[in-house]
Enzyme design. Structure first.
Site, PDB file in Angstrom:
ATOM      1  CD  GLU A  98      -2.966   1.211   0.309  1.00 34.20           C
ATOM      2  OE1 GLU A  98      -2.290   1.564  -0.413  1.00 34.20           O
ATOM      3  OE2 GLU A  98      -4.102   1.329   0.690  1.00 34.20           O
ATOM      4  CG  ASP A  99      -0.685   4.821  -1.555  1.00 39.09           C
ATOM      5  OD1 ASP A  99      -1.492   4.401  -0.903  1.00 39.09           O
ATOM      6  OD2 ASP A  99      -1.371   5.765  -2.392  1.00 39.09           O
ATOM      7  CG  ASP A 102      -5.108   9.617   5.971  1.00 37.93           C
ATOM      8  OD1 ASP A 102      -4.336  10.247   6.725  1.00 37.93           O
ATOM      9  OD2 ASP A 102      -5.996  10.213   5.356  1.00 37.93           O
ATOM     10  CG  PHE A 151      -2.975  15.512   0.530  1.00 39.16           C
ATOM     11  CD1 PHE A 151      -4.019  14.543   0.722  1.00 39.16           C
ATOM     12  CD2 PHE A 151      -2.347  15.684  -0.903  1.00 39.16           C
ATOM     13  CE1 PHE A 151      -4.239  13.666  -0.339  1.00 39.16           C
ATOM     14  CE2 PHE A 151      -3.203  14.879  -1.860  1.00 39.16           C
ATOM     15  CZ  PHE A 151      -3.848  13.857  -1.565  1.00 39.16           C
ATOM     16  NE  ARG A 164      -1.775   8.156 -10.024  1.00 40.32           N
ATOM     17  CZ  ARG A 164      -2.562   7.965  -8.904  1.00 40.32           C
ATOM     18  NH1 ARG A 164      -2.052   7.657  -7.757  1.00 40.32           N
ATOM     19  NH2 ARG A 164      -4.002   8.097  -8.946  1.00 40.32           N
TER      20      ARG A 164
END
Ligand code: 5GP
Length: 175
Positions: A98-99, A102, A151, A164
């Site tokens: 997973e990136d 959160d 963010f 990206r």
């Protein structure tokens, strides 16, 4: 919402590369006989590509796509499956790639549906974790970096499908 763009490098590319190699070494130590990696599209595609090239031994791959953020920078709390896996998980040692974790809502949803497919083990590798934002407690065995509640974009992570391609992780701010 105002347009946002990358304003500050948070994690430089070389630090990411070093950390990804360490995570790969840890995964190999824990699973010397090999692993089945599942990348969560789209954000994890670059992390997956680097992780897999650092991993020794037998590695197979699959991809799943879910959406949790409609646009913008806040979670909707709703997870939708956009693309399911190509392969069964029975008896496999699976690592979800997973990136970022959160609120934890996406990962806990994923773990629930993947656990039901009877892998032998199910672990998670996240490049980034924002622990201060957690709404659902979800264990993550391999964490690249812990970040504050800002963010971020780059290295696969987007803002409105942009950025990206950055080789580093950057914080966004008003354009
Ligand atoms: P969670 O369900 O844990 O709240 O959110 C997980 C997903 O939200 C991540 O896979 C990622 O797609 C997105 N997300 C959470 N924080 C960020 C962030 O700082 N930047 C970007 N680009 N995406 C984020």
């Amino acid at each position: 919402m105002a347009d946002l763009r990358p304003v500050e490098v948070l994690i430089p590319a070389d630090a990411i590369q070093r950390r990804v190699a360490e995570l790969a070494a840890g995964i190999h130590r824990d699973f010397p006989d090999g692993v089945h990696l599942i990348a969560v599209l789209k954000g994890a595609f670059i992390f997956m590509a680097d992780l897999v090239r650092s991993l020794e031994g037998k590695v197979s791959l699959d991809f799943i796509a879910v959406s949790s953020y409609a646009k913008g920078t806040t979670s909707s709390g709703e997870v939708r499956m956009l693309k399911d896996l190509d392969y069964a998980l029975d008896g496999k040692d699976v690592v979800i790639v997973e990136d970022i974790v959160d609120t934890g809502i996406t990962l806990s949803y994923l773990k629930e549906i993947l656990k039901a497919r009877n892998p032998r083990t199910l672990r998670t590798a996240c490049l980034l974790s924002k622990p201060s934002r957690r709404q659902v407690e979800v264990p993550v065995e391999y964490i690249g970096f812990t970040v504050e509640d800002r963010f971020v974009v780059g290295y696969g992570l987007d803002y409105a499908e942009q950025y990206r391609n950055l080789p580093h992780i950057a914080v966004v701010g008003p354009a």
